[in-house]
Design a protein around this motif. Structure first.
Motif, PDB file in Angstrom:
ATOM      1  N   THR A 103       0.861  -1.181   0.000  1.00 34.90           N
ATOM      2  CA  THR A 103       0.000   0.000   0.000  1.00 34.90           C
ATOM      3  C   THR A 103       0.893   1.225   0.000  1.00 34.90           C
ATOM      4  O   THR A 103       1.792   1.350   0.842  1.00 34.90           O
ATOM      5  CB  THR A 103      -0.923   0.017   1.225  1.00 34.90           C
ATOM      6  N   SER A 106      -3.054   5.660  -1.669  1.00 35.54           N
ATOM      7  CA  SER A 106      -4.304   4.921  -1.860  1.00 35.54           C
ATOM      8  C   SER A 106      -4.166   3.797  -2.890  1.00 35.54           C
ATOM      9  O   SER A 106      -5.153   3.203  -3.294  1.00 35.54           O
ATOM     10  CB  SER A 106      -5.419   5.886  -2.261  1.00 35.54           C
ATOM     11  N   THR A 108      -3.201   0.083  -3.629  1.00 34.37           N
ATOM     12  CA  THR A 108      -3.030  -1.170  -2.900  1.00 34.37           C
ATOM     13  C   THR A 108      -2.923  -2.311  -3.889  1.00 34.37           C
ATOM     14  O   THR A 108      -3.766  -2.455  -4.776  1.00 34.37           O
ATOM     15  CB  THR A 108      -4.230  -1.423  -1.961  1.00 34.37           C
ATOM     16  N   GLU A 126      -4.634  -4.355  -8.794  1.00 37.34           N
ATOM     17  CA  GLU A 126      -4.824  -3.019  -8.232  1.00 37.34           C
ATOM     18  C   GLU A 126      -6.080  -2.513  -8.923  1.00 37.34           C
ATOM     19  O   GLU A 126      -6.110  -2.368 -10.137  1.00 37.34           O
ATOM     20  CB  GLU A 126      -3.629  -2.119  -8.530  1.00 37.34           C
ATOM     21  N   SER A 127      -7.140  -2.293  -8.164  1.00 33.15           N
ATOM     22  CA  SER A 127      -8.425  -2.044  -8.813  1.00 33.15           C
ATOM     23  C   SER A 127      -8.896  -0.592  -8.782  1.00 33.15           C
ATOM     24  O   SER A 127      -9.878  -0.263  -9.432  1.00 33.15           O
ATOM     25  CB  SER A 127      -9.497  -2.925  -8.174  1.00 33.15           C
ATOM     26  N   LYS A 128      -8.221   0.296  -8.062  1.00 33.21           N
ATOM     27  CA  LYS A 128      -8.723   1.662  -7.922  1.00 33.21           C
ATOM     28  C   LYS A 128      -8.289   2.608  -9.031  1.00 33.21           C
ATOM     29  O   LYS A 128      -8.990   3.560  -9.347  1.00 33.21           O
ATOM     30  CB  LYS A 128      -8.279   2.249  -6.584  1.00 33.21           C
ATOM     31  N   TYR A 129      -7.130   2.406  -9.601  1.00 34.52           N
ATOM     32  CA  TYR A 129      -6.573   3.371 -10.547  1.00 34.52           C
ATOM     33  C   TYR A 129      -6.310   2.756 -11.909  1.00 34.52           C
ATOM     34  O   TYR A 129      -6.180   1.545 -12.047  1.00 34.52           O
ATOM     35  CB  TYR A 129      -5.274   3.972  -9.990  1.00 34.52           C
ATOM     36  N   GLY A 132      -7.871  -0.403 -13.540  1.00 35.01           N
ATOM     37  CA  GLY A 132      -7.601  -1.732 -12.990  1.00 35.01           C
ATOM     38  C   GLY A 132      -6.358  -2.341 -13.602  1.00 35.01           C
ATOM     39  O   GLY A 132      -6.167  -2.294 -14.814  1.00 35.01           O
TER      40      GLY A 132
END
Length: 140
Positions: A103, A106, A108, A126-129, A132
């Protein structure tokens, strides 16, 4: 004489059935010793990026390409990244372990090891940015 012939035929059929069963049982393939997981033995993975990864994902490629080690010891499992970060893993289903091992802010990276499959597999996501990111590996 009839009774003796009937007994002989019954014994011959029974012998043939037993021989057939034991032949089939002997020919059933068994897993080789190399493919069976040895408790506590490390499983090495070298991941490759998913072809659909965006440019933002590529900044992790060099770090993830180096080797990762997974090890089950008793009721626990650990995951060691190429840079030496070791994380305890949680068993989410039989033979499947998960951890968020990196991490930064933000961002992860989540690792999922499927030690129950053949071959054993690792998926890093890594799914947030960046829409994906995915990397994957199988144990040699």
């Amino acid at each position: 004489m009839r009774n003796l012939t009937g007994t002989f035929v019954a014994l011959a059929i029974a012998s043939a059935l037993i021989a057939g069963c034991s032949t089939q049982q002997a020919s059933t393939p068994r897993a080789s010793a190399a493919s069976e997981a040895v408790p506590g033995a490390p499983i090495e993975f070298r991941v490759v990026p998913d072809e659909s990864n965006s440019t933002g994902c590529k900044r992790f490629d060099a770090q993830l390409f180096r080797g990762h080690t997974f090890r089950v010891t008793g009721n626990t499992a650990s995951f060691t990244s190429a840079s030496g970060l070791t994380s305890n893993m949680t068993q989410t289903s039989p033979g499947v372990y998960t951890t968020d091992y990196y991490t930064f802010g933000s961002v992860t990276l989540r690792a999922v090891v499927n030690a129950a499959s053949s071959p054993k597999s690792l998926a890093v996501t890594e799914s947030k940015y960046w829409g994906g990111c995915r990397w994957s590996a199988v144990a040699p």
